[in-house]
Scaffold this motif. Structure first.
Motif, PDB file in Angstrom:
ATOM      1  N   GLY A  61       0.820  -1.210   0.000  1.00 30.66           N
ATOM      2  CA  GLY A  61       0.000   0.000   0.000  1.00 30.66           C
ATOM      3  C   GLY A  61       0.847   1.250   0.000  1.00 30.66           C
ATOM      4  N   MET A  62       1.924   1.242   0.795  1.00 36.25           N
ATOM      5  CA  MET A  62       2.824   2.394   0.834  1.00 36.25           C
ATOM      6  C   MET A  62       3.519   2.594  -0.505  1.00 36.25           C
ATOM      7  N   GLN A  63       3.950   1.498  -1.131  1.00 34.78           N
ATOM      8  CA  GLN A  63       4.614   1.601  -2.428  1.00 34.78           C
ATOM      9  C   GLN A  63       3.676   2.181  -3.485  1.00 34.78           C
ATOM     10  N   ASN A  64       2.421   1.760  -3.465  1.00 36.87           N
ATOM     11  CA  ASN A  64       1.451   2.284  -4.431  1.00 36.87           C
ATOM     12  C   ASN A  64       1.223   3.777  -4.221  1.00 36.87           C
ATOM     13  N   LYS A  65       1.157   4.219  -2.963  1.00 36.13           N
ATOM     14  CA  LYS A  65       0.971   5.637  -2.666  1.00 36.13           C
ATOM     15  C   LYS A  65       2.184   6.452  -3.122  1.00 36.13           C
ATOM     16  N   GLN A  66       3.380   5.923  -2.853  1.00 39.94           N
ATOM     17  CA  GLN A  66       4.601   6.615  -3.276  1.00 39.94           C
ATOM     18  C   GLN A  66       4.647   6.749  -4.796  1.00 39.94           C
ATOM     19  N   ARG A  67       4.255   5.678  -5.501  1.00 37.17           N
ATOM     20  CA  ARG A  67       4.262   5.723  -6.963  1.00 37.17           C
ATOM     21  C   ARG A  67       3.301   6.793  -7.479  1.00 37.17           C
ATOM     22  N   GLN A  68       2.122   6.876  -6.855  1.00 34.99           N
ATOM     23  CA  GLN A  68       1.136   7.878  -7.275  1.00 34.99           C
ATOM     24  C   GLN A  68       1.663   9.288  -7.077  1.00 34.99           C
ATOM     25  N   VAL A  69       2.341   9.515  -5.944  1.00 33.60           N
ATOM     26  CA  VAL A  69       2.903  10.844  -5.678  1.00 33.60           C
ATOM     27  C   VAL A  69       3.992  11.172  -6.696  1.00 33.60           C
ATOM     28  N   VAL A  70       4.855  10.195  -6.983  1.00 32.98           N
ATOM     29  CA  VAL A  70       5.942  10.415  -7.943  1.00 32.98           C
ATOM     30  C   VAL A  70       5.368  10.713  -9.324  1.00 32.98           C
ATOM     31  N   GLU A  71       4.350   9.977  -9.751  1.00 32.20           N
ATOM     32  CA  GLU A  71       3.735  10.215 -11.061  1.00 32.20           C
ATOM     33  C   GLU A  71       3.164  11.628 -11.152  1.00 32.20           C
ATOM     34  N   SER A  72       2.478  12.074 -10.094  1.00 32.77           N
ATOM     35  CA  SER A  72       1.905  13.424 -10.079  1.00 32.77           C
ATOM     36  C   SER A  72       3.003  14.482 -10.100  1.00 32.77           C
ATOM     37  N   ALA A  73       4.060  14.241  -9.309  1.00 33.00           N
ATOM     38  CA  ALA A  73       5.156  15.211  -9.230  1.00 33.00           C
ATOM     39  C   ALA A  73       5.895  15.328 -10.569  1.00 33.00           C
ATOM     40  N   LEU A  74       6.028  14.218 -11.285  1.00 30.03           N
ATOM     41  CA  LEU A  74       6.686  14.253 -12.592  1.00 30.03           C
ATOM     42  C   LEU A  74       5.897  15.108 -13.582  1.00 30.03           C
ATOM     43  N   LYS A  75       4.557  14.976 -13.518  1.00 36.11           N
ATOM     44  CA  LYS A  75       3.721  15.782 -14.406  1.00 36.11           C
ATOM     45  C   LYS A  75       3.874  17.270 -14.109  1.00 36.11           C
ATOM     46  N   MET A  76       4.196  17.593 -12.854  1.00 36.64           N
ATOM     47  CA  MET A  76       4.401  18.995 -12.455  1.00 36.64           C
ATOM     48  C   MET A  76       5.851  19.436 -12.653  1.00 36.64           C
ATOM     49  N   LYS A  77       6.670  18.502 -13.193  1.00 37.14           N
ATOM     50  CA  LYS A  77       8.087  18.768 -13.504  1.00 37.14           C
ATOM     51  C   LYS A  77       8.884  19.179 -12.261  1.00 37.14           C
ATOM     52  N   MET A  78       8.593  18.544 -11.146  1.00 40.07           N
ATOM     53  CA  MET A  78       9.360  18.798  -9.924  1.00 40.07           C
ATOM     54  C   MET A  78      10.727  18.132 -10.022  1.00 40.07           C
ATOM     55  N   PRO A  79      11.752  18.727  -9.420  1.00 43.68           N
ATOM     56  CA  PRO A  79      13.078  18.094  -9.401  1.00 43.68           C
ATOM     57  C   PRO A  79      13.068  16.850  -8.513  1.00 43.68           C
ATOM     58  N   LEU A  80      13.979  15.911  -8.807  1.00 43.32           N
ATOM     59  CA  LEU A  80      14.022  14.653  -8.063  1.00 43.32           C
ATOM     60  C   LEU A  80      14.221  14.876  -6.565  1.00 43.32           C
ATOM     61  N   GLU A  81      15.032  15.887  -6.216  1.00 46.53           N
ATOM     62  CA  GLU A  81      15.309  16.147  -4.804  1.00 46.53           C
ATOM     63  C   GLU A  81      14.028  16.512  -4.046  1.00 46.53           C
ATOM     64  N   THR A  82      13.171  17.300  -4.689  1.00 47.28           N
ATOM     65  CA  THR A  82      11.902  17.690  -4.057  1.00 47.28           C
ATOM     66  C   THR A  82      10.970  16.496  -3.929  1.00 47.28           C
ATOM     67  N   ILE A  83      10.929  15.686  -4.980  1.00 44.03           N
ATOM     68  CA  ILE A  83      10.076  14.489  -4.942  1.00 44.03           C
ATOM     69  C   ILE A  83      10.535  13.548  -3.829  1.00 44.03           C
ATOM     70  N   ALA A  84      11.856  13.404  -3.694  1.00 44.89           N
ATOM     71  CA  ALA A  84      12.404  12.531  -2.657  1.00 44.89           C
ATOM     72  C   ALA A  84      11.957  12.970  -1.270  1.00 44.89           C
ATOM     73  N   GLN A  85      11.915  14.263  -1.037  1.00 47.01           N
ATOM     74  CA  GLN A  85      11.466  14.775   0.251  1.00 47.01           C
ATOM     75  C   GLN A  85       9.980  14.496   0.465  1.00 47.01           C
ATOM     76  N   LEU A  86       9.200  14.602  -0.600  1.00 49.34           N
ATOM     77  CA  LEU A  86       7.756  14.383  -0.496  1.00 49.34           C
ATOM     78  C   LEU A  86       7.409  12.942  -0.105  1.00 49.34           C
ATOM     79  N   VAL A  87       8.126  11.983  -0.690  1.00 53.67           N
ATOM     80  CA  VAL A  87       7.776  10.571  -0.469  1.00 53.67           C
ATOM     81  C   VAL A  87       8.666   9.890   0.559  1.00 53.67           C
TER      82      VAL A  87
END
Length: 278
Positions: free
Chosen positions: A230-256
């Motif tokens: 369940g946690m992995q699925n949530k993390q994947r969803q956040v990463v997919e959304s963040a990629l669409k917003m063109k966030m840098p990897l460092e910011t995405i890493a902090q989010l998840v």
């Protein structure tokens, strides 16, 4: 209904753990999975449900996870293979709050994909029995067992693509052996004369110290795995959304709450899955 499961109960005295396990029925996912690890018990159950008296189980996997890149992963309650290389997927469903036929359809597609290697012909797909076990009558026609097949509409001609759908419920007693088995599935008792192998397995898990310990360990293990998935699925969803917003990897890493390297691995998986669907 099973007792409330807590860490204290799962790690308590033998008497506390035994009291918990005694409250389980075959419609409790974790208990079903551990019971069905035993090939003799699984074979007895499958012979009754399929009405194939000479069915021989060669292997069985329970709580079997099929993980998919970029799409919904599934965890099969039990997947068995017989001596003729036919497959049997057994799924439990207690609550009537899903599109059950589409659920069966999705599980079938995942099993087919996982059993057809690249370069093989479609004729090499194994014959597959999809057995859906419910406490309620899905089709509301007063039967214990529904066998669903393919026909040419307007004719009585049956078509065979190697798929057998069986919907079996515990809501009706039609006097058959299948109904007796489904009644046993709903009970907390340990023995039913008609099903000696299943009864032996249930008695071992509910009464013997080694079996009770094995059952409690499995409840914790499966719970941890479900939480992790369940946690992995949530993390994947956040990463997919963040990629669409063109966030840098460092910011995405902090989010998840992952390292940049772990996020990069997720990004690579997501992009690979997107290429497959293009």
């Amino acid at each position: 209904m099973a007792m409330r499961i807590t860490d204290e109960t799962l790690t308590g005295t033998f008497e506390q753990k035994r009291e918990l396990v005694r409250s389980f029925t075959m419609f409790d996912d974790d208990f079903f999975a551990v019971v069905m690890e035993d090939k003799a018990a699984a074979q007895e159950v499958l012979r009754v449900l399929t009405e194939i008296p000479d069915l021989v189980v060669k292997s069985i996997k329970t709580q079997y996870s099929i993980r998919n890149l970029g799409t919904h992963s599934v965890v099969l309650d039990a997947l068995a293979e017989d001596s003729r290389h036919k497959l049997y997927n057994l799924e439990l469903q207690v609550a009537d709050r899903d599109d059950h036929q589409k659920r069966v359809r999705y599980y079938q597609s995942n099993i087919d994909i996982s059993y057809l290697d690249k370069g093989k012909n479609y004729e090499e797909l194994p014959e597959l029995y999809l057995i859906y076990l419910t406490k309620f009558d899905l089709f509301q026609m007063g039967r214990t067992k529904y066998a669903v097949g393919r026909i040419i509409i307007g004719t009585d001609r049956m078509l065979d693509n190697g798929i057998h759908e069986l919907y079996i419920n515990a809501a009706h007693d039609d006097g058959t052996e299948i109904a007796e088995l489904m009644e046993f599935f709903t009970e907390t008792g340990i023995r039913k004369q008609q099903f000696p192998d299943l009864s032996d397995r249930i008695q071992y898990l509910k009464e013997e110290k080694e079996g009770v310990t094995r059952m409690c360990e499995a409840v914790r293990k499966y719970g941890d795995e479900r939480q992790s998935l369940g946690m992995q699925n949530k993390q994947r969803q956040v990463v997919e959304s963040a990629l669409k917003m063109k966030m840098p990897l460092e910011t995405i890493a902090q989010l998840v709450g992952l390292s940049v390297e772990e996020v990069q691995k997720l990004v690579d998986e997501i992009k690979s899955a997107e290429k497959l669907t293009d």
